[in-house]
Design a protein around this motif. Structure first.
Motif, PDB file in Angstrom:
ATOM      1  N   VAL A  54       0.718  -1.284   0.173  1.00 24.54           N
ATOM      2  CA  VAL A  54      -0.175  -0.366   0.064  1.00 24.54           C
ATOM      3  C   VAL A  54       0.997   1.039   0.420  1.00 24.54           C
ATOM      4  CG1 VAL A  54      -1.649   0.799   1.048  1.00 24.54           C
ATOM      5  CG2 VAL A  54      -1.652  -1.449   1.327  1.00 24.54           C
ATOM      6  N   GLU A  55       0.929   1.750  -1.241  1.00 18.75           N
ATOM      7  CA  GLU A  55       2.351   2.739  -1.288  1.00 18.75           C
ATOM      8  C   GLU A  55       0.953   4.276  -2.649  1.00 18.75           C
ATOM      9  OE1 GLU A  55       4.965   6.008  -1.323  1.00 18.75           O
ATOM     10  OE2 GLU A  55       5.647   4.466  -0.728  1.00 18.75           O
ATOM     11  N   ASP A  56       1.283   5.185  -1.740  1.00 15.74           N
ATOM     12  CA  ASP A  56       0.895   6.121  -3.313  1.00 15.74           C
ATOM     13  C   ASP A  56       1.645   6.787  -4.233  1.00 15.74           C
ATOM     14  OD1 ASP A  56       1.987   7.691  -1.157  1.00 15.74           O
ATOM     15  OD2 ASP A  56       1.024   9.652  -1.471  1.00 15.74           O
ATOM     16  N   ASN A  57       2.930   6.490  -3.583  1.00 21.67           N
ATOM     17  CA  ASN A  57       3.917   6.684  -4.337  1.00 21.67           C
ATOM     18  C   ASN A  57       4.469   5.780  -5.695  1.00 21.67           C
ATOM     19  OD1 ASN A  57       6.803   7.325  -5.719  1.00 21.67           O
ATOM     20  ND2 ASN A  57       7.417   9.063  -4.937  1.00 21.67           N
TER      21      ASN A  57
ATOM     22  N   THR B 110       2.584  -1.290   4.564  1.00 16.32           N
ATOM     23  CA  THR B 110       2.538  -0.275   3.967  1.00 16.32           C
ATOM     24  C   THR B 110       2.827   1.689   4.714  1.00 16.32           C
ATOM     25  OG1 THR B 110       0.091   1.520   4.467  1.00 16.32           O
ATOM     26  CG2 THR B 110       0.509  -0.172   6.476  1.00 16.32           C
ATOM     27  N   ASP B 111       2.314   2.242   3.951  1.00 17.63           N
ATOM     28  CA  ASP B 111       3.324   3.360   3.454  1.00 17.63           C
ATOM     29  C   ASP B 111       2.227   4.063   4.590  1.00 17.63           C
ATOM     30  OD1 ASP B 111       4.154   6.199   3.033  1.00 17.63           O
ATOM     31  OD2 ASP B 111       3.218   6.515   1.440  1.00 17.63           O
ATOM     32  N   LEU B 112       2.969   4.903   5.395  1.00 17.03           N
ATOM     33  CA  LEU B 112       2.813   5.909   6.524  1.00 17.03           C
ATOM     34  C   LEU B 112       1.368   7.313   6.103  1.00 17.03           C
ATOM     35  CD1 LEU B 112       4.630   5.841   9.251  1.00 17.03           C
ATOM     36  CD2 LEU B 112       2.724   4.387   8.838  1.00 17.03           C
ATOM     37  N   GLN B 113       2.174   7.410   5.113  1.00 14.49           N
ATOM     38  CA  GLN B 113       1.909   9.563   4.758  1.00 14.49           C
ATOM     39  C   GLN B 113       0.748   8.920   3.594  1.00 14.49           C
ATOM     40  OE1 GLN B 113       5.680  10.640   5.348  1.00 14.49           O
ATOM     41  NE2 GLN B 113       4.163  12.922   6.737  1.00 14.49           N
ATOM     42  N   MET B 114      -0.378   8.886   3.644  1.00 11.43           N
ATOM     43  CA  MET B 114      -0.990   8.496   2.006  1.00 11.43           C
ATOM     44  C   MET B 114      -2.101   9.593   2.191  1.00 11.43           C
ATOM     45  SD  MET B 114      -0.524   4.765   1.240  1.00 11.43           S
ATOM     46  CE  MET B 114      -1.368   4.339   3.230  1.00 11.43           C
ATOM     47  N   PRO B 115      -3.023   9.591   1.376  1.00  9.80           N
ATOM     48  CA  PRO B 115      -4.176  11.229   1.017  1.00  9.80           C
ATOM     49  C   PRO B 115      -5.367  10.328   1.782  1.00  9.80           C
ATOM     50  CG  PRO B 115      -3.764  10.066  -0.987  1.00  9.80           C
ATOM     51  CD  PRO B 115      -2.457   9.932  -0.020  1.00  9.80           C
TER      52      PRO B 115
HETATM   53 MN    MN Z   1       3.720   8.617   0.566  1.00 10.89          MN
END
Ligand code: MN
Length: 139
Positions: free
Chosen positions: A19-22, A63-68
């Motif tokens: 789970v990663e937004d980048n 999981t990434d921590l900072q995501m929208p």
């Molecule tokens: Mn992120």
């Protein structure tokens, strides 16, 4: 000649949900995981991650921590509070090596912590450790 030799073996490689937004980060993580012998599924944000975790029941979630939207800590807390997903180990992936980030990741229910930039061997070793511990707990 038996046709059994052509039978498709069930895929025993553990499935890992990333789970990663980048996109660049998720590509790199997926390459490392595939090279390590894992199957990989990617979710582009926390909400999609929650949906995929419930649907796919992966062996482990990174999981990434900072995501929208839904951030990684909230995602982890949500997964841990649901009996259907509570036993799936979650590793937090973040650029922040700060002690308070580590503490909040563990408090949210993460099994561990991977710090960017990710190094191949320690990364795979950490994942193998968590999967072994999870198997030991289930046995
Ligand atoms: Mn992120």
């Amino acid at each position: 000649m038996s046709s059994d030799v052509f039978a498709v073996e069930p895929d025993a490689r553990p499935l890992i949900l990333v789970v990663e937004d980048n996109p660049a980060n998720s590509r790199l993580i997926c390459e490392m995981l595939r090279a390590g012998g894992y199957r990989v599924h990617v979710a582009a944000d926390g909400l999609q991650g929650l949906d995929r975790a419930r649907g796919l029941r992966p062996a482990l979630i990174l999981t990434d921590l900072q995501m929208p939207g839904l951030d990684g800590l909230t995602l982890t807390q949500t997964l841990k509070s649901d009996p259907a997903t509570a036993q799936v180990p979650v590793l937090a992936v973040t650029a922040h090596a700060m002690a308070d980030h580590r503490a909040s990741a563990l408090a949210a229910g993460c099994a561990g912590f991977v710090t960017k930039p990710i190094r191949f061997q320690p990364f795979l070793a950490e994942i193998a450790d968590v999967l072994r511990l999870t198997d030991a707990c289930r046995a």
